[in-house]
Design a protein around this motif. Sequence first.
Motif, PDB file in Angstrom:
ATOM      1  N   ASN B  61       0.780  -1.235   0.000  1.00  0.00           N
ATOM      2  CA  ASN B  61       0.000   0.000   0.000  1.00  0.00           C
ATOM      3  C   ASN B  61       0.805   1.275   0.000  1.00  0.00           C
ATOM      4  O   ASN B  61       0.231   2.339  -0.038  1.00  0.00           O
ATOM      5  CB  ASN B  61      -0.878   0.010   1.266  1.00  0.00           C
ATOM      6  N   LYS B  62       2.108   1.167   0.135  1.00  0.00           N
ATOM      7  CA  LYS B  62       2.996   2.318   0.351  1.00  0.00           C
ATOM      8  C   LYS B  62       2.728   2.906   1.739  1.00  0.00           C
ATOM      9  O   LYS B  62       1.835   2.454   2.457  1.00  0.00           O
ATOM     10  CB  LYS B  62       2.819   3.377  -0.747  1.00  0.00           C
ATOM     11  N   ALA B  69      -6.045   9.176   6.226  1.00  0.00           N
ATOM     12  CA  ALA B  69      -7.067   9.714   5.322  1.00  0.00           C
ATOM     13  C   ALA B  69      -8.038   8.640   4.850  1.00  0.00           C
ATOM     14  O   ALA B  69      -9.125   8.965   4.379  1.00  0.00           O
ATOM     15  CB  ALA B  69      -6.416  10.365   4.105  1.00  0.00           C
ATOM     16  N   SER B  70      -7.663   7.366   4.977  1.00  0.00           N
ATOM     17  CA  SER B  70      -8.536   6.304   4.489  1.00  0.00           C
ATOM     18  C   SER B  70      -8.442   5.109   5.428  1.00  0.00           C
ATOM     19  O   SER B  70      -7.632   5.098   6.356  1.00  0.00           O
ATOM     20  CB  SER B  70      -8.137   5.896   3.081  1.00  0.00           C
ATOM     21  N   GLY B  71      -9.255   4.111   5.156  1.00  0.00           N
ATOM     22  CA  GLY B  71      -9.270   2.917   5.980  1.00  0.00           C
ATOM     23  C   GLY B  71      -7.915   2.221   6.027  1.00  0.00           C
ATOM     24  O   GLY B  71      -7.514   1.695   7.065  1.00  0.00           O
ATOM     25  N   ASP B  72      -7.183   2.229   4.876  1.00  0.00           N
ATOM     26  CA  ASP B  72      -5.853   1.595   4.859  1.00  0.00           C
ATOM     27  C   ASP B  72      -4.936   2.234   5.879  1.00  0.00           C
ATOM     28  O   ASP B  72      -4.164   1.553   6.565  1.00  0.00           O
ATOM     29  CB  ASP B  72      -5.180   1.771   3.491  1.00  0.00           C
ATOM     30  N   SER B 115     -17.461   3.811   7.991  1.00  0.00           N
ATOM     31  CA  SER B 115     -17.185   4.764   6.930  1.00  0.00           C
ATOM     32  C   SER B 115     -17.716   6.150   7.288  1.00  0.00           C
ATOM     33  O   SER B 115     -18.642   6.284   8.097  1.00  0.00           O
ATOM     34  CB  SER B 115     -17.824   4.321   5.618  1.00  0.00           C
ATOM     35  N   LYS B 116     -17.098   7.163   6.689  1.00  0.00           N
ATOM     36  CA  LYS B 116     -17.556   8.536   6.923  1.00  0.00           C
ATOM     37  C   LYS B 116     -19.005   8.676   6.479  1.00  0.00           C
ATOM     38  O   LYS B 116     -19.780   9.400   7.089  1.00  0.00           O
ATOM     39  CB  LYS B 116     -16.688   9.510   6.117  1.00  0.00           C
ATOM     40  N   GLY B 117     -19.333   7.991   5.402  1.00  0.00           N
ATOM     41  CA  GLY B 117     -20.711   8.065   4.910  1.00  0.00           C
ATOM     42  C   GLY B 117     -21.699   7.540   5.932  1.00  0.00           C
ATOM     43  O   GLY B 117     -22.760   8.128   6.163  1.00  0.00           O
ATOM     44  N   LEU B 180      -7.875  -5.616   0.298  1.00  0.00           N
ATOM     45  CA  LEU B 180      -8.150  -6.198   1.615  1.00  0.00           C
ATOM     46  C   LEU B 180      -7.754  -7.671   1.642  1.00  0.00           C
ATOM     47  O   LEU B 180      -7.295  -8.179   2.672  1.00  0.00           O
ATOM     48  CB  LEU B 180      -9.631  -6.044   1.970  1.00  0.00           C
ATOM     49  N   TYR B 224     -13.971  -2.743   7.570  1.00  0.00           N
ATOM     50  CA  TYR B 224     -13.669  -1.968   6.362  1.00  0.00           C
ATOM     51  C   TYR B 224     -14.429  -2.527   5.173  1.00  0.00           C
ATOM     52  O   TYR B 224     -14.968  -1.804   4.338  1.00  0.00           O
ATOM     53  CB  TYR B 224     -12.164  -2.002   6.103  1.00  0.00           C
TER      54      TYR B 224
END
Lengths: 213, 289
Positions: B61-62, B69-72, B115-117, B180, B224
């Motif tokens: 994933n780097k 900023a994200s689930g990762d 999730s933010k949603g 995932l 996730y």
Amino acid sequence: MGKLMTRIGCAALLSVSALTVAGMALPRAAAIEAASSTRQANVDTFKIDPAHSSVIFKVKHMGVSYVYGRFNEFSGEINWDAVDPTKHTIKAEVKATSVDTNSNGRDNHLRGPDFFDTANSPTILFESTGVKESGGDKFEVEGKLTLHGVTKPINVTIEKVGLADVPRMGKRLGLACEFTVKRSDFGMTYGIDGAVSDEVTIMLAFECGVGGR
Amino acid sequence: MEEFIQKQLVWAMAMPLGIAIVCMVIAWRPWQREKRESVRGWWGGALAIGLGYLVGHVAINKWPALPPASGDDYLFLFAVIGIGVGFSESIRMPVWIRWGIRLVLCAAVSWFMLSKGFRSGHTNGVLLAWGSGQTMAAFLVWTLLERLAERRTGPSIPLALSLLIAAASVYFLKGSSGKLAQLAGVLSASLGGAALVAMTVPRVSSARGLLAVAIPLYCALILYSWQYDKPFGTPVILAAAPLVLWIAEWRESFTAVVGRVLLAVVPALIALVLLLWSLLDQASGESLY
């Protein structure tokens, strides 16, 4: 009596001076206000008409072919200054959940954590921060692109395709542009080793109407 | 493509497995036969699983963004925090403090992997109910498994978890997330490395360390994927699957151990079958890309 006349004279002199200064300022204020009204009168607010617009992208698949996709739901507003093009402003919003590559399985994958992660980042946003004329009907637009929850500055060249009064539709503005971004800059790294290219070319064609028509 | 496969085999599987083995060997010192019973390397489990996962995560994933900023990015963060919590569990402390730390970590996993949603689309009351339920479920699985690990040393728990998460990896892949699936594979490989060491050093325990990284990460992966996968009940099946290890606990035999390990995979297979059943109705293309 003499002192009274002196006082009256001074008061009159002061009044005349004040009136003169006010009189000089009034036309300037009126001119400024007139200029502002003129500038506002020169700015049209266009809303993107989705029925006559397209948001399309392409990526290289396995290094052998291009796969195209589009977004079906988007909106935006453009403030178009007829006098000073550097004052144009562009704002567009695309619903990432509306991605469509003509394959349900692939579209579900694109909406998922590997790509757009739409549950967390449902919207792609572009907001211009500056515009420069670059000759003809082209403009260099600086702006911020928010994709996958990450905001990065980008520069794009936008072409004004046309601006005219269209019968029964009113004033219409057409814009087009094409630019390339690296999805890894926005945290979308899945598959960049070879399956799906890092570079994504985005092609926009907007037809906009005044008052949302 | 060959480079992609090499990267997967080396960085997503071999490296986490190798790192886990090295950490476990250093912690449990199998060569010290005369001091065998006195050597306690609980912290080794946390470091083995955590470090193995982090290396694989970065390879796939780097480096994560800071702040996340994200689930990762949160998965990476939870692995780091899990190592710290695992170290803390290996030292003596009152039970209520240990449970408190676990609850906080489980609550953080539950909140940030929603999730933010979802968070923005529901009232505070609904969010509190969801978050509480998920937190208590993760805490329950962790604590019950910890209790089992204190009673039973050896490879059965890490091996069972490794197989379960490998099966869950297939579930994630079929549920439209190769990433995932890769990350679950990394976690499975790390647990596999710990299990390999435990096979040669029977006193190796999964308690007070290993589970502090494995369970929160496993729950985070499930949460996730939850927003995207169908049907609804399968994440619950996956989350509860580790508790299957309690079955046959009353038996002391090789067959019981093997059966327990294999049985842990059954819930993941059930979840996978349910997911595939739901996908049969959709007209979808063959390729994931």
